[in-house]
Each structure stands twice: as C-alpha cells, then as structure tokens.
Design a protein around this motif. Structure first.
Motif, short mmCIF file in Angstrom:
data_model
loop_
_atom_site.label_atom_id
_atom_site.label_comp_id
_atom_site.label_asym_id
_atom_site.label_seq_id
_atom_site.Cartn_x
_atom_site.Cartn_y
_atom_site.Cartn_z
N TRP A 63 -76.38 88.49 26.09
CA TRP A 63 -76.37 89.95 26.02
C TRP A 63 -76.94 89.17 24.14
CZ3 TRP A 63 -72.89 93.63 28.10
CH2 TRP A 63 -72.61 93.94 30.08
N ALA A 64 -78.07 90.44 23.55
CA ALA A 64 -78.07 89.89 22.19
C ALA A 64 -76.91 90.31 21.71
CB ALA A 64 -79.42 90.83 21.98
N ALA B 15 -86.48 97.44 28.06
CA ALA B 15 -84.82 97.14 26.75
C ALA B 15 -85.35 95.92 26.77
CB ALA B 15 -83.76 97.22 28.46
N ASN B 16 -85.62 94.91 27.59
CA ASN B 16 -85.61 93.49 26.82
C ASN B 16 -86.35 93.41 25.44
OD1 ASN B 16 -83.44 92.56 28.04
ND2 ASN B 16 -84.25 91.31 29.61
N GLN B 17 -87.63 94.27 26.00
CA GLN B 17 -88.78 94.33 24.84
C GLN B 17 -88.20 94.96 23.82
OE1 GLN B 17 -91.54 92.62 25.60
NE2 GLN B 17 -92.43 93.32 23.49
N ASN B 18 -87.69 95.93 23.80
CA ASN B 18 -86.76 96.63 22.54
C ASN B 18 -85.07 95.67 22.07
OD1 ASN B 18 -86.95 98.37 20.17
ND2 ASN B 18 -85.63 99.94 21.93
N CYS B 19 -84.84 94.40 21.48
CA CYS B 19 -84.21 94.23 21.90
C CYS B 19 -84.51 92.45 20.81
CB CYS B 19 -83.30 93.57 23.56
SG CYS B 19 -81.57 92.31 22.46
N SER B 20 -84.50 92.70 19.41
CA SER B 20 -84.92 91.35 19.21
C SER B 20 -83.72 91.37 17.94
CB SER B 20 -85.68 91.47 18.29
OG SER B 20 -85.58 92.80 17.05
N GLY C 22 -77.30 85.26 23.19
CA GLY C 22 -77.49 86.30 24.07
C GLY C 22 -78.52 87.25 22.78
N THR C 23 -79.58 87.07 23.98
CA THR C 23 -81.22 88.30 23.71
C THR C 23 -81.36 89.04 24.36
OG1 THR C 23 -82.42 86.26 25.09
CG2 THR C 23 -81.79 85.58 22.82
N ASP C 24 -80.64 88.92 25.38
CA ASP C 24 -81.08 90.49 26.36
C ASP C 24 -80.86 91.36 26.02
OD1 ASP C 24 -82.88 89.08 27.44
OD2 ASP C 24 -82.00 88.54 29.67
#
Length: 407
Positions: free
Chosen positions: A188-189, A156-161, A175-177
């Motif tokens: 959280w992103a 899930a974190n990998q698919n979050c930019s 946030g980035t997660d």
C-alpha cells in the motif's frame, strides 16, 4: 432395467411391498421401481449438493474456519492483542469496527488472511482502522477501490502516485498500490516495510504529506513495534497525540501543519532514539517538560506556532547534537525564560520588544546562523560572538527562533 440386477431389485421391493400388505401386478411393479430409482437418484443429488455447499471457500476453506468463527477470532485479536475496547467495536461507526468488518467480511486478499497470520493480521487491522480514522475515503490519492472487481482495483491503483521518503538506511519495501486492495499492506502506498532480519514484513514507515488526512490518530498505532518513521504532514488531523506512541522506536516524528491539540505526551519524551521532531503549526498547548534531556540524539526540533506556555526548560541546552531549532513557546510571544537563557534583542526600527532566545550553553557552539522571524522586520543588527553567530533575514511575519549548525 433387465437381468439379474432388475430381478433382484424387484424381489427386494416386492418383499417390501408385501411387508406393507400391498397387492400389485407386474406392470405396476415396473412403474414403482422407476419411481423408486428416481427418488434415490434425487436423494443422492441432494446429498452431494448439500455437502458441496458446506465446503465452499466462503463457508469453510478460509483458514479452515467457518466465516462466523473466523470473524470471532479477528474480533478476539482486536480486543486481546490490539487492545481495542469491546465497546468501540460494538459501535459500528467507529474506525475500528469498520476495520474489523472489512478484514472479516470484505477483504479479498488471496489466499484469505487468517487471524493467526503474523505480522500481517494485526498490522492489516491497525492500518485499516488508521484508514477509516483519518477519513480515507476523502484522501486525495490512494483511496480504496469502489468495489472488489479487477477493474475497480486497477482504477484505484491508477489514481495512486504517493511515494514515501527514501531514507539511506538500507533496502526496504516501498508500497505503491491503493489502500484496502487485496495485497499485503507493504504494497500500500505511503507504507514502507522491513525486508530483512527478524523484522521482515513489519512496518517501518508511514508517510503522507498533503493527502488530506483528517480525523484523529488511533491508539493502536503504538503496537507497530518496529515503526521508525511517522510522517503525516499538512492535513487536518485533530485531537491529541496518542500516549501509545512512546512504545515505538521512532527516529522521525513529523506531524506539522495539522490541528493537533493538547500537550506533548509524556511518553514522547522517553523516546531516546528521536532524531527529528516536527510539531510546528498545530494548536498544541501545555508546558515543555524538562524531560527534553532524554532527546540526546535530537538534531532537528520544530515546535513553533503552537500555544505552548510556561518556562522553557534549561535542559534544552543539553542537546549537543541539535542542528536546527525552531520554537515559539507561546502564541503571544512572551515566553518565561530560565536564568541560563540568553535574551538578545536585534536592532530594528519597529517591534523593539521582540527577542531571540537561546541557551547560554550554545553561545560558544559553531552555529552557521541564527535567524529570527519577527513581525516583518526590515532591519537587522549583526551580532558577533567570535564570528560564530550572525543574523539573517526572514520573510515570515511570525516570531520564532531558528538555529542552523555546522555539524
């Protein structure tokens, strides 16, 4: 078993048997003693096992509360502090009920979150409700993990930019997660938090653009007491803007290119800190209130491409710090103007009935340009107000007015 200990046990046990008036020989006594020892051992094991099961983290160690009591306290927080109606929480399909279930039973944050943890508990509940209310499972990026395993969280974190806009206002936590991961919400992103003074750990910014947010905005968002930036652009968010938004010290509200309806909430006019308001390209209706006079710090205002009707308030001309203004008061292009507004008709070979509107008070301000978006005009007539105004072309086929200032 031998020695004094065995003799003593046999003696006590024999007395016990004699009390029951039972006649046994020595061998039978040894067998009975072994049975007795086995039963005592089993009882001790059972007692230890039962005690252990009653003190597992899932049962009692989370906040020193049982799961039932912890869940009840989260529900109490949702009702009494967040103001969520009990009937809403009783509807298991409501975003708030889903958020309550998640934070009470599914959230894997470690150490476990307690209902009394401030500001994280209330903000976490509100942001989880926001996630479910805006179709979080259908977002383009940063959706919740499919399960609680480390592999699912990592995926899930990998698919979050998503990156929130970085405004030059000091140090903050970005946030980035992915959302609903076992991290504080400041991780959280799309969320940005304060990191200093008494506001530390509280939300400062919610920022999404083109992430397929849908659904509607929840009333509870008005409890994010230190939120200054609400940016939710280019989605399909429906419904009205919550009245509770007026409780926030907002600097920027950017909700353009959605499907919002209804009028501008009265409370929004009372936010005197507003610097920028973008509500363009929605389906909003109603009148523009004379309370725009409270927006004395406003520098950027876009209300075009809605269905506002009625008279444009002359108080709009009192906004001396306004640098850019874009307003189509109604979709049919026929606004009602107060007497202190100036109507200018630029030269054009077509659509001569289209007009540029602006407050007379602005005529002597040092504008860099006024651009008029019309129905695909091809010709423009330069207007000279002491070399302070000039027309510029626009490729848009919608009628609107935009002012660009030099300040």
């Amino acid at each position: 078993m031998a020695g004094i200990g065995a003799t003593a046990i046999r003696h006590r046990y024999r007395n016990h048997l004699s009390f029951l008036d039972v006649d046994v020989d020595e061998k039978e006594m040894e067998g009975l003693l072994r049975m007795k020892k086995h039963r005592m051992s089993m009882m001790l094991t059972t007692t230890v096992s039962t005690t252990s099961s009653q003190t597992t983290p899932a049962a009692a160690s989370a906040c020193n509360l049982t799961p039932q009591v912890r869940a009840a306290k989260f529900r109490q927080m949702a009702i009494q502090i967040a103001g969520t109606p009990a009937a809403t929480l009783n509807n298991e399909n409501s975003p708030q009920a889903q958020a309550l279930d998640w934070i009470s039973n599914k959230d894997q944050m470690n150490p476990p979150l307690c209902p009394s943890d401030e500001p994280e508990a209330l903000q976490r509940y509100i942001m989880a409700a926001f996630y479910f209310a805006t179709g979080g499972g259908s977002w383009k990026e940063c959706i919740a993990p499919t399960d609680t395993s480390p592999a699912a969280i990592a995926a899930a974190n990998q698919n979050c930019s998503i990156e929130a806009t970085k405004y030059p206002i000091g140090d903050r936590k970005y946030g980035t997660d992915a959302w609903l991961t076992p991290k504080p919400i400041c991780d959280w992103a799309g969320l940005v938090c304060h990191i200093d003074d008494e506001r530390k750990g509280t939300l400062d910014q919610i920022d999404f653009e083109g992430n397929n947010l849908s659904g509607s905005l929840i009333d509870e968002i008005g409890l994010l007491k230190n939120l200054r930036f609400l940016i939710l652009e280019q989605g399909t968010i429906e419904g009205e803007i919550p009245e509770s938004i007026g409780n926030l010290p907002l600097l920027i509200v950017d909700l353009d290119f959605n499907r919002l309806i209804g009028p501008i909430p009265p409370s929004l006019y009372n936010i005197k800190s507003l610097l920028q308001l973008d509500l363009n390209d929605n389906q909003m209706t109603g009148l523009l209130s004379s309370d725009v006079k409270h927006w004395q710090k406003m520098t950027y205002l876009q209300l075009n491409n809605n269905a506002f009707t009625g008279i444009i308030p002359s108080e709009l001309g009192q906004l001396q710090k306004l640098r850019e203004y874009n307003l189509c008061p109604s979709l049919d292009g026929r606004p009602l103007l107060p007497q202190d507004y100036l109507t200018i008709t630029p030269f054009s070979p077509i659509n001569h009935n289209r007009h540029c509107i602006l407050p007379r008070q602005w005529i002597h301000r040092k504008y860099a340009s006024i651009s008029m978006r019309q129905s695909c005009h091809r010709g423009w007539k330069a207007l000279d107000f002491g070399s302070r105004l000039r027309w510029t072309k626009s490729s848009s086929c919608l009628w609107c007015t935009m002012l660009h200032c030099l300040f």
